[in-house]
Design an enzyme around this catalytic site. Structure first.
Site, PDB file in Angstrom:
ATOM      1  N   TRP A 107       0.680  -1.198  -0.203  1.00 48.97           N
ATOM      2  CA  TRP A 107       0.105  -0.143  -0.111  1.00 48.97           C
ATOM      3  C   TRP A 107       0.915   1.243  -0.063  1.00 48.97           C
ATOM      4  O   TRP A 107       0.438   2.084  -0.205  1.00 48.97           O
ATOM      5  CB  TRP A 107      -1.301  -0.323   1.220  1.00 48.97           C
ATOM      6  CG  TRP A 107      -1.944  -1.320   1.190  1.00 48.97           C
ATOM      7  CD1 TRP A 107      -2.383  -2.151   1.884  1.00 48.97           C
ATOM      8  CD2 TRP A 107      -2.740  -1.335  -0.352  1.00 48.97           C
ATOM      9  NE1 TRP A 107      -3.146  -2.379   1.210  1.00 48.97           N
ATOM     10  CE2 TRP A 107      -3.795  -2.023   0.715  1.00 48.97           C
ATOM     11  CE3 TRP A 107      -3.247  -0.208  -1.124  1.00 48.97           C
ATOM     12  CZ2 TRP A 107      -4.938  -2.853  -0.907  1.00 48.97           C
ATOM     13  CZ3 TRP A 107      -4.359  -1.261  -2.313  1.00 48.97           C
ATOM     14  CH2 TRP A 107      -5.088  -2.019  -1.854  1.00 48.97           C
ATOM     15  N   ASP A 177      -2.399   6.961   6.544  1.00 50.55           N
ATOM     16  CA  ASP A 177      -3.356   5.506   5.592  1.00 50.55           C
ATOM     17  C   ASP A 177      -3.604   4.514   7.201  1.00 50.55           C
ATOM     18  O   ASP A 177      -2.872   4.029   7.715  1.00 50.55           O
ATOM     19  CB  ASP A 177      -2.879   5.191   4.395  1.00 50.55           C
ATOM     20  CG  ASP A 177      -3.774   3.811   3.508  1.00 50.55           C
ATOM     21  OD1 ASP A 177      -4.664   3.929   4.526  1.00 50.55           O
ATOM     22  OD2 ASP A 177      -3.669   3.501   3.052  1.00 50.55           O
ATOM     23  N   LYS A 201     -12.515  -1.787   5.764  1.00 51.65           N
ATOM     24  CA  LYS A 201     -11.696  -2.879   6.690  1.00 51.65           C
ATOM     25  C   LYS A 201     -12.839  -2.932   8.495  1.00 51.65           C
ATOM     26  O   LYS A 201     -13.008  -4.119   8.480  1.00 51.65           O
ATOM     27  CB  LYS A 201     -10.388  -2.774   7.003  1.00 51.65           C
ATOM     28  CG  LYS A 201     -10.048  -1.880   4.825  1.00 51.65           C
ATOM     29  CD  LYS A 201      -8.721  -3.486   4.605  1.00 51.65           C
ATOM     30  CE  LYS A 201      -8.814  -3.335   3.113  1.00 51.65           C
ATOM     31  NZ  LYS A 201      -8.418  -2.453   2.642  1.00 51.65           N
TER      32      LYS A 201
HETATM   33  C1  LIG Z   1      -6.866  -1.949   1.402  1.00 51.26           C
HETATM   34  C2  LIG Z   1      -6.518  -1.011   1.628  1.00 51.26           C
HETATM   35  C3  LIG Z   1      -6.134   0.479   0.396  1.00 51.26           C
HETATM   36  C4  LIG Z   1      -7.030   0.470  -0.700  1.00 51.26           C
HETATM   37  O1  LIG Z   1      -8.559   0.734  -0.080  1.00 51.26           O
HETATM   38  P1  LIG Z   1      -9.669   1.256  -1.278  1.00 51.26           P
HETATM   39  O2  LIG Z   1     -10.453   1.423  -0.606  1.00 51.26           O
HETATM   40  O3  LIG Z   1      -9.518   0.105  -2.515  1.00 51.26           O
HETATM   41  O4  LIG Z   1      -8.940   2.362  -2.143  1.00 51.26           O
HETATM   42  C5  LIG Z   1      -5.621   1.384   1.139  1.00 51.26           C
HETATM   43  N1  LIG Z   1      -4.346   0.833   2.022  1.00 51.26           N
HETATM   44  C6  LIG Z   1      -4.533   0.287   2.869  1.00 51.26           C
HETATM   45  C7  LIG Z   1      -4.020  -0.091   4.354  1.00 51.26           C
HETATM   46  C8  LIG Z   1      -5.753  -0.364   2.581  1.00 51.26           C
HETATM   47  O5  LIG Z   1      -5.333  -1.885   3.656  1.00 51.26           O
END
Ligand SMILES: *Cc1c(COP(=O)(O)O)cnc(C)c1O
Length: 365
Positions: A107, A177, A201
């Site tokens: 990521w 993030d 998540k």
């Molecule tokens: C799932 C995830 C993403 C991507 O998320 P999207 O909503 O599919 O763009 C980015 N960063 C992390 C840490 C993730 O777990």
């Protein structure tokens, strides 16, 4: 007619992921007639007083849970966390400045790649060597003289690492993030200039991304940015500039209520207990299961491990499915097994999985 679901399985999906059952039940109960309006929230105007209440309540709950006051803005955006990879540098990476990225997995690689299209970036630390088995130690992080910001990912969902400290970055704005560990426990959010998290998540369904940012910082964005790519557009209009992801925010708000009722400290304790059970099953397997991540960087949300062969890994996934465990195959980029045990996963789910792991190792070890 209402449908009653009697065969729920243990859902270890990485995302979209498990939601609290009481939340799903409330969504079901309210779906046709939202609070006596005679229509579904799916059919309501985002300018209705019902949605305005949901929107305001969700923002207030987030501020409460994060311990943030009016110096921060909470926003709801579309585009997923992936869109944040571009929006952060578009808003804050000015010409002549450098943004520092700590690269700890897939990521952050993607976040860095997007930022590099927009401006000058620098890798402040990377743990790629050895396959992203840990997050860096403070002394391994080397910052630019005056970075525009420092970007980290608090929990790398694919490899299964998590920061258990916030890096010291001096006066630089810290951006995180937090998609896969958002509100999994108390957050020292004041240390961060901007947090973003795709909801799917830990806190809701796909389609809504939560951003919390220092309001004064948002004003530094270039004025010629397209309206929908400026954070200030969302902040000033309380995420009602255009049609927001109404249903996502509605479910998010219910999940936030569920988190509030439990309390972040209790949630953290529960998440530690669950992770302890799953990592215990790995560590007590006499080497049958090999954890991917060094112990002090292990994620409470995503546990990753290998078996002695890929054949056994396939067998593990196959047998686990027939025993009612869903979503255990590792990410396509790394293979192996990944156990995603987000907030809504119950302790019993992890206990059942650990028992299955033990039994599987006994039969195949
Ligand atoms: C799932 C995830 C993403 C991507 O998320 P999207 O909503 O599919 O763009 C980015 N960063 C992390 C840490 C993730 O777990």
């Amino acid at each position: 007619m209402s449908v009653s679901v009697t065969t729920r399985v243990h859902n270890f999906n990485a995302g979209p992921a498990i939601l609290p059952k009481p939340v799903l039940e409330q969504v079901q109960a309210e779906l046709l007639d939202y609070k006596g309006t005679g229509i579904s929230i799916l059919e309501a105007s985002h300018r209705s007083k019902e949605y305005e209440h949901i929107n305001a309540e969700a923002q207030a709950r987030l501020k409460g849970l994060l311990g943030l006051g009016d110096e921060y803005s909470v926003m709801f955006l579309g585009g997923g966390a992936s869109q944040q990879f571009a929006m952060v540098p578009m808003n804050f990476l000015q010409p002549g400045r450098t943004a520092d990225y700590v690269v700890t997995g897939t990521w952050t690689e993607k976040a860095l790649e997007e930022a590099s299209k927009i401006g000058q970036t620098r890798v402040a630390a990377s743990t790629k060597e050895g396959g992203y088995r840990r997050v860096p130690r403070q002394e391994e992080i080397s910052l630019s003289p005056e970075p525009a910001y420092v970007h980290i990912c608090s929990n790398e969902t694919v490899v299964g690492t998590q920061w258990h400290y916030w890096p010291e970055v001096g006066d630089a704005p810290l951006v995180a993030d937090m998609s896969s560990d958002f509100l999994s426990g108390p957050v020292d959010a004041q240390r961060l200039a901007l947090i973003y998290a795709g909801a799917q998540k830990n806190v809701g369904p796909a389609g809504v991304t939560v951003v919390a940012a220092r309001t004064d910082w948002l004003e530094e964005a270039p004025k010629n940015l397209p309206t929908m790519l400026r954070y200030a557009t969302f902040a000033k209009n309380k995420s009602l500039y255009n049609t927001p992801p109404v249903f996502g925010v509605y479910v998010l708000n219910l999940v936030l209520g569920w988190i509030q009722d439990l309390g972040l400290d209790a949630l953290r304790a529960r998440n530690e207990k669950k992770a302890g059970i799953v990592y215990g099953a790995i560590d007590n397997s006499e080497g049958f299961y090999q954890g991917h991540v060094e112990k002090d960087s292990r994620s409470l949300m995503n546990a990753t491990f290998r078996l002695p062969s890929e054949v056994l890994e396939k067998e593990f996934v196959r047998e686990s499915l027939s025993e009612g465990f869903v979503g255990l195959a590792g990410h396509r980029s790394v293979g192996g097994i990944r156990v995603s045990m987000y907030n809504a996963m119950e302790v019993e789910g992890c206990e059942a999985l650990a028992a299955f792991m033990q039994e599987f190792a006994r039969r195949h070890g």
